[in-house]
Write an enzyme that holds these catalytic residues in place. Structure first.
Site, PDB file in Angstrom:
ATOM      1  CG  ASN B  46       0.923  18.723   4.190  1.00  0.00           C
ATOM      2  OD1 ASN B  46       1.090  19.091   3.040  1.00  0.00           O
ATOM      3  ND2 ASN B  46       0.086  17.738   4.495  1.00  0.00           N
ATOM      4  CD  GLU B  47       4.614  14.817   7.428  1.00  0.00           C
ATOM      5  OE1 GLU B  47       3.646  15.378   6.870  1.00  0.00           O
ATOM      6  OE2 GLU B  47       5.047  13.715   7.085  1.00  0.00           O
ATOM      7  CG  ASN B  48       5.669  21.008   4.348  1.00  0.00           C
ATOM      8  OD1 ASN B  48       4.704  20.295   4.577  1.00  0.00           O
ATOM      9  ND2 ASN B  48       5.698  21.824   3.323  1.00  0.00           N
ATOM     10  N   GLY B  49       4.886  22.269   8.006  1.00  0.00           N
ATOM     11  CA  GLY B  49       4.442  23.502   8.621  1.00  0.00           C
ATOM     12  C   GLY B  49       3.179  24.100   8.059  1.00  0.00           C
ATOM     13  CB  SER B  88       5.270  21.265  11.995  1.00  0.00           C
ATOM     14  OG  SER B  88       4.555  20.334  11.222  1.00  0.00           O
TER      15      SER B  88
END
Lengths: 235, 229
Positions: B46-49, B88
């Site tokens: 997921n992009e948010n880490g 990320s």
């Protein structure tokens, strides 16, 4: 003795001035410095330039600042998140300027400023409207677009635990933009769930070293950061 | 016979091999995890880490500090890790992720992708779409073959603003699996009971049929509607 703690969010944001550029951490609920943002609403500074991934949520914290007409310009990647109705209303009325940048380019522009770089070349957005007017350079047969660093007067960040030296520790997905923004503003203000004595954080669990941080304030979580984005009031 | 949205997700999941590191977009791609074979170790990013996303959190067991890129409360699998946005996006932009599965408004025969902005959209938002389209090793599209109005989404040339040029490798739809090759579009599979001509009639670009073109292997439970040529 170094002591970066302040006793209230009100005190923490007191020096924010009209026209300031402010980085705001967080992605969804995790890592949003909602108490600092609510204190800034009370404080009154306006004509602000905000650097944040999204467009705020509903009528509180960053969404509240937009609703109150305090943001002149937003630099963001995804200002169309559910709950960003205040941004949408003001943008469509021409009352707020938008600089749209891909999410990875946004964080890298912030990282570049924090690392003392004069910018960087990335392939992201080459051949699209988001690279229009920007310098394109061919490096080893691939085209790259030049992107400039993003600095700010203030960064509002959120961590789980912090100490008086400004050392910060994050839980789970709270790190997101917070760790990067902590490196790229003149004054870095951290809202933490828990203020702990120096030494309580092990060396290995200090994610943001205190060198980057100017003020630390302990605040109870704003209850609305626990909302799913589809919850909360609509206009 | 078309496939349901779940059927498209099922078919995508079959092609994700052991050791894949995958970012899944909203819509049909978000349905893929339910169909990943349990005997393969595959990490969802997921992009948010977050790398190693598990199922959605059960009601009452949500962690307020753990959400997906779509802002739903999630869980982590054993071996999952959490990190900041720069790391990320290094995974994305540095070509470390093996697959990005995204929806699309339009895909062109040369692999051009348009999935971030429809013409006339008043408030734009790009998120991580361009980073994924430029950076990830294999960009796959999971979408319905035609629009709600029945118009082709696979075209000679995109009319919507581009997300990235020449990035799409494979397209999974409710009636076909199509590869984007240097020689144009290649039909690999067709849905049960359909002839390649039915796919060609719904595609807005030249489509070659692979010598070994076969029927999509998806359980009948995922059958959608009957198509007439």
């Amino acid at each position: 003795m170094i002591d970066k703690t302040v006793t209230s969010c009100k005190e923490a944001v007191a020096s924010v001035f009209d026209g300031a550029t402010i980085m705001i951490g967080g992605f969804g609920g995790p890592g949003v410095p909602a108490r600092l943002l609510e204190a800034l609403r009370e404080q009154g500074a306006s004509h602000l330039v905000a650097i944040h991934n999204g467009g705020g949520n509903h009528d509180y914290a960053f969404g509240g600042l937009i609703l109150d007409g305090r943001i002149r310009k937003l630099i963001a990647s995804f200002p169309i998140n559910q709950g960003a109705w205040a941004f949408r209303d003001r943008f469509l009325k021409g009352e707020i300027e938008l600089e749209l940048t891909p999410q990875g380019t946004l964080v890298e522009r912030i990282r570049a400023a924090g690392a003392g770089l004069g910018g960087f070349y990335t392939p992201t957005a080459v051949g699209t409207e988001l690279a229009a007017g920007k310098e394109i350079r061919n490096i080893d047969g691939r085209e790259y677009v030049f992107e400039t660093p993003l600095r700010a007067d203030f960064a509002f960040i959120k961590a789980h635990r912090g100490d008086r030296l400004g050392n910060l520790n994050y839980r789970m997905a709270m790190r997101n933009f917070n760790m990067i923004m902590a490196t790229a503003a003149k004054v870095v203000i951290a809202e933490v769930d828990q203020l702990v004595p120096v030494g309580a954080l092990s060396h290995e669990e200090i994610h943001t070293p205190g060198i980057f941080v100017d003020r630390v304030v302990q605040a109870e979580r704003h209850p609305r950061v626990f909302e799913r984005p589809q919850e909360g009031r609509s206009p | 016979m078309t496939l349901t949205r779940e059927g498209i997700a099922y078919r995508v999941a079959r092609d994700l091999t052991e050791g894949s590191y995958v970012n899944l977009g909203v819509g049909i791609p978000s349905l893929v995890p339910a169909y990943l074979p349990s005997d393969r170790e595959i990490f969802i990013h997921n992009e948010n880490g977050v790398l190693g996303v598990g199922p959605l959190a059960a009601p009452g067991a949500e962690d307020p500090d753990l959400v997906s890129a779509n802002k739903e409360f999630i869980t982590l699998l054993p071996g999952a890790s959490v990190f900041d946005h720069a790391i990320s996006f290094s995974m994305i932009r540095g070509g470390h992720l093996t697959h990005a599965v995204m929806g699309a408004m339009e895909v062109a025969a040369n692999g051009d992708l348009a999935n971030w902005r429809v013409p006339g959209q008043k408030v734009p938002g790009v998120g991580g779409a361009m980073d994924l389209a430029f950076g990830v090793q294999n960009v796959w599209i999971a979408m319905t073959h035609v629009t709600n109005k029945g118009e082709p989404k696979i075209l000679t040339r995109c009319s919507c603003p581009l997300t990235a040029p020449r990035c799409v490798r494979r397209i999974f739809t409710d009636i076909a699996v199509i590869d984007v090759t240097p020689d144009g579009l290649m039909l690999r599979e067709v849905a049960r009971g359909l002839e390649p001509e039915a796919v060609r009639a719904r595609t807005g670009a030249p489509l070659r049929v692979a010598d070994d073109c076969r029927e999509m292997d998806v359980p009948a439970a995922f059958n959608g509607v009957q198509l007439t040529i």
